[in-house]
Design a protein around this motif. Structure first.
Motif, PDB file in Angstrom:
ATOM      1  N   CYS A  52       0.735  -1.270  -0.091  1.00 34.35           N
ATOM      2  CA  CYS A  52       0.029  -0.070   0.075  1.00 34.35           C
ATOM      3  C   CYS A  52       0.911   1.038   0.033  1.00 34.35           C
ATOM      4  CB  CYS A  52      -0.985   0.061   1.186  1.00 34.35           C
ATOM      5  SG  CYS A  52      -2.311  -1.180   1.197  1.00 34.35           S
ATOM      6  N   ALA A  70     -13.176   8.279  -2.807  1.00 37.45           N
ATOM      7  CA  ALA A  70     -12.980   6.844  -3.221  1.00 37.45           C
ATOM      8  C   ALA A  70     -14.105   6.337  -3.646  1.00 37.45           C
ATOM      9  CB  ALA A  70     -12.567   6.214  -1.805  1.00 37.45           C
ATOM     10  N   ARG A  85      -6.520  10.450   2.462  1.00 34.88           N
ATOM     11  CA  ARG A  85      -5.639  10.676   1.652  1.00 34.88           C
ATOM     12  C   ARG A  85      -6.001  10.807   0.098  1.00 34.88           C
ATOM     13  NH1 ARG A  85      -3.002   6.810   3.210  1.00 34.88           N
ATOM     14  NH2 ARG A  85      -3.377   5.360   1.821  1.00 34.88           N
ATOM     15  N   PHE A  86      -6.928  10.090  -0.202  1.00 35.82           N
ATOM     16  CA  PHE A  86      -7.323  10.090  -1.665  1.00 35.82           C
ATOM     17  C   PHE A  86      -8.050  11.310  -1.908  1.00 35.82           C
ATOM     18  CE2 PHE A  86      -9.676   8.202  -5.478  1.00 35.82           C
ATOM     19  CZ  PHE A  86      -8.524   7.410  -5.839  1.00 35.82           C
ATOM     20  N   PHE A 104      -7.061   6.175   4.296  1.00 36.15           N
ATOM     21  CA  PHE A 104      -7.037   6.109   2.670  1.00 36.15           C
ATOM     22  C   PHE A 104      -8.087   7.232   2.229  1.00 36.15           C
ATOM     23  CE2 PHE A 104      -8.553   4.439  -1.430  1.00 36.15           C
ATOM     24  CZ  PHE A 104      -7.448   4.310  -2.178  1.00 36.15           C
ATOM     25  N   GLU A 143      -2.407   4.919  -4.295  1.00 36.43           N
ATOM     26  CA  GLU A 143      -3.489   5.078  -4.972  1.00 36.43           C
ATOM     27  C   GLU A 143      -4.449   4.078  -5.172  1.00 36.43           C
ATOM     28  OE1 GLU A 143      -1.058   3.690  -8.184  1.00 36.43           O
ATOM     29  OE2 GLU A 143      -0.622   4.925  -6.119  1.00 36.43           O
ATOM     30  N   SER A 144      -4.007   2.580  -4.759  1.00 34.18           N
ATOM     31  CA  SER A 144      -4.749   1.627  -5.116  1.00 34.18           C
ATOM     32  C   SER A 144      -5.783   1.113  -3.945  1.00 34.18           C
ATOM     33  CB  SER A 144      -3.717   0.527  -5.222  1.00 34.18           C
ATOM     34  OG  SER A 144      -4.460  -0.830  -5.337  1.00 34.18           O
ATOM     35  N   GLU A 145      -7.033   1.439  -4.500  1.00 33.81           N
ATOM     36  CA  GLU A 145      -8.238   1.138  -3.592  1.00 33.81           C
ATOM     37  C   GLU A 145      -7.964  -0.430  -3.236  1.00 33.81           C
ATOM     38  OE1 GLU A 145     -11.935   2.243  -4.729  1.00 33.81           O
ATOM     39  OE2 GLU A 145     -11.450   4.586  -5.010  1.00 33.81           O
ATOM     40  N   TYR A 148       2.059   1.523  -3.457  1.00 30.43           N
ATOM     41  CA  TYR A 148       0.943   1.921  -4.467  1.00 30.43           C
ATOM     42  C   TYR A 148      -0.181   2.716  -3.593  1.00 30.43           C
ATOM     43  CZ  TYR A 148       3.094  -1.057  -7.866  1.00 30.43           C
ATOM     44  OH  TYR A 148       4.012  -1.694  -8.694  1.00 30.43           O
ATOM     45  N   ASP A 190      -4.924  14.211  -1.983  1.00 31.83           N
ATOM     46  CA  ASP A 190      -4.078  13.830  -2.841  1.00 31.83           C
ATOM     47  C   ASP A 190      -4.394  14.267  -4.388  1.00 31.83           C
ATOM     48  OD1 ASP A 190      -2.243  13.619  -0.743  1.00 31.83           O
ATOM     49  OD2 ASP A 190      -1.815  11.803  -1.400  1.00 31.83           O
ATOM     50  N   TYR A 191      -5.500  13.545  -4.465  1.00 28.15           N
ATOM     51  CA  TYR A 191      -6.213  13.499  -6.030  1.00 28.15           C
ATOM     52  C   TYR A 191      -7.516  14.266  -6.235  1.00 28.15           C
ATOM     53  CZ  TYR A 191      -3.160   9.462  -5.884  1.00 28.15           C
ATOM     54  OH  TYR A 191      -1.902   8.750  -5.594  1.00 28.15           O
TER      55      TYR A 191
END
Length: 497
Positions: free
Chosen positions: A186, A231, A222-223, A219, A191-193, A189, A226-227
């Motif tokens: 994790c 989610a 952070r998602f 998560f 960004e990997s859900e 990666y 960052d993006y």
């Protein structure tokens, strides 16, 4: 012929007979360009353009030829059979299994093929695929488009592998053991859900609901940070499932795998072996012995099917490679010691048992490998079969790494009359009018030898009449050979030589 192995899943390299070859930086770059287009011709102009990133020196053509000669020398193949002159340039010939990226793809495919029906085996295969990686594909080589494209593809395949491996680990009930790996993946990666979901589920199934919730919310935050995205729906539902302790988060129920029945008359022996293997400290070696035809191989075949963690050493010259394939381990280019280390990593897993039939007929290199495996303290028990002999003469006790006091010898005995009748009756048709008398004649003639019992029963069933029983198994074999067409015996002898 030298065993050659190419590596691109990390710094570019080549090994010959398990010995890494020294490559200058420019030689490694030339090799990388050729490997990115393995088995396809690259013109000299294209090769020069890629190696020097579109800015070649005037001496580039001469320099390329020098580097090609050095690569050939490194591979100890001075002829042109490995680096072929083709289409005004060169083609690097890579045989199946020689490139780590090929082995990675093959193990990934095989793992996927069995994941649904056998997650434990799938996990072994996928971990074997992951073990091929030593770093960033093609190492530090940058600025070459063909390498950048191949690197991107390989990295995407590795990300897919990690998700597949995480899922089969959860399906195998290895949620607690997988947590450390999942945290590392994790972080690699973020960004990997899919990986984050597997980590959350592993924590929950390990009894740490608070940590699972914290990881889930971290998560999501952070998602978003960052993006700038929420989610996915499935991940958002995961938090609700955690709060409600939804049953779909529970570990899957073990598949109900039917256990095959023990061979007729061998249940007591099978139970004794099973108890030995289930002990807190099982023997390092269980040696089954018996005369030819008594059924040692039959018992070993049954154990290979009935014991969940059993792995069988295949017969013949391909024994070692067959064992490696069964365990998902790559042996290409490795020395005996390195092979043993790679195999031992899988044979040290809980519940493993190595089944070795006809230990007396093993090739010397196979015996050497088994002796090397025996040196690993946590390696699984061996169950072997062979002719009756004193335990001290067992081939796997020859170098002292397995002590006789850590072994159990079991003699496979002839079948008693009741088991012999049951075996023969299972092979003689119920419509045969003289069935009962035929069964008794076969039992009285075979002396409890399962092979001879079965052979005589089938012979009588096929002919519809009773032929005088041979005095021994050897006599039966001679009688059977005598009935073959002219020249058949010589042909069989030639095939066996």
């Amino acid at each position: 012929m030298a065993a050659v192995e190419f590596r691109v899943l990390g710094p570019v390299g080549v090994t010959v007979d398990a010995e890494p070859q020294r490559l200058r930086p420019m030689e490694a770059t030339v090799l990388a360009v050729l490997l990115a287009d393995q088995n396809r011709p690259i013109t000299l102009d294209a090769l020069i353009d890629r190696v020097w990133r579109g800015q070649p020196p005037r001496t580039a053509a001469t320099a390329i030829r020098v580097h090609i000669d050095r690569l050939r020398a490194a591979m100890r193949r001075q002829d042109v059979s490995r680096l072929v002159a083709a289409a005004g340039g060169y083609r690097l010939v890579v045989e199946p299994g020689e490139l780590d990226a090929q082995r990675f793809e093959d193990a990934l495919r095989r793992g996927r093929d069995v994941a649904a029906r056998d997650p434990l085996t799938a996990g072994t295969l996928l971990r074997g695929a992951l073990a091929e990686w030593r770093g960033t594909p093609f190492g530090a080589i940058e600025g070459i488009e063909s390498i950048a494209v191949t690197r991107s593809y390989l990295e995407s395949r590795r990300a897919e592998l990690l998700v597949e491996l995480a899922e089969v680990e959860l399906a195998s009930g290895r949620h607690a053991a997988a947590i450390a790996d999942l945290r590392r993946w994790c972080a690699e990666y973020p960004e990997s859900e899919a990986l984050a979901s597997c980590l959350v589920i592993a924590l929950y199934r390990s009894g740490d609901q608070v940590a699972a919730l914290d990881e889930c919310r971290a998560f999501t935050d952070r998602f978003s940070t960052d993006y700038g995205l929420d989610a996915g729906r499935a991940f958002r539902r995961l938090e609700n499932d955690l709060l409600n302790q939804h049953p779909r988060l529970d570990p899957p129920r073990p598949l109900a795998v039917p256990v095959p029945s023990a061979p007729i008359g061998r249940q007591e022996l099978v139970d004794a072996i099973t108890r030995l293997l289930a002990a807190a400290r099982p023997p390092a070696l269980i040696a089954l012995g018996g005369r030819p035809g008594i059924g040692v191989s039959t018992v070993l075949n049954h154990l290979g099917q009935a014991l969940p963690g059993a792995v069988r050493l295949p017969p013949g010259a391909a024994a070692v490679t067959g064992l490696a394939d069964a365990l998902g381990v790559t042996l290409t280019g490795r020395s005996t010691g390195d092979r043993a280390t790679a195999l031992a990593a899988e044979l040290c897993r809980p519940g493993r048992v190595l089944i070795v039939d006809d230990v007396d007929g093993l090739a010397p290199d196979t015996v050497d490998l088994l002796l090397a495996l025996a040196r690993f303290p946590a390696v699984c028990p061996f169950v072997t079969g062979g002719r009756s002999r004193p335990l001290a003469d067992h081939r796997l006790l020859s170098d002292g790494w397995i002590a006789a006091t850590d072994c159990v010898a079991l003699e496979v005995q002839p079948l008693d009359d009741g088991a012999a009748r049951a075996l023969v009756a299972s092979l003689v048709s119920g419509t045969n009018p003289g069935r009962e008398a035929l069964v008794e004649k076969v039992v009285a003639s075979a002396g409890g030898d399962p092979f001879l019992l079965a052979a005589l029963a089938r012979e009588a069933e096929a002919t519809g009449s009773w032929v005088d029983a041979p005095a021994s198994l050897d006599e039966f074999v001679r009688r059977s050979l005598a009935g073959l067409p002219d020249g058949s015996v010589e042909l069989l002898a030639l095939a066996a030589s």
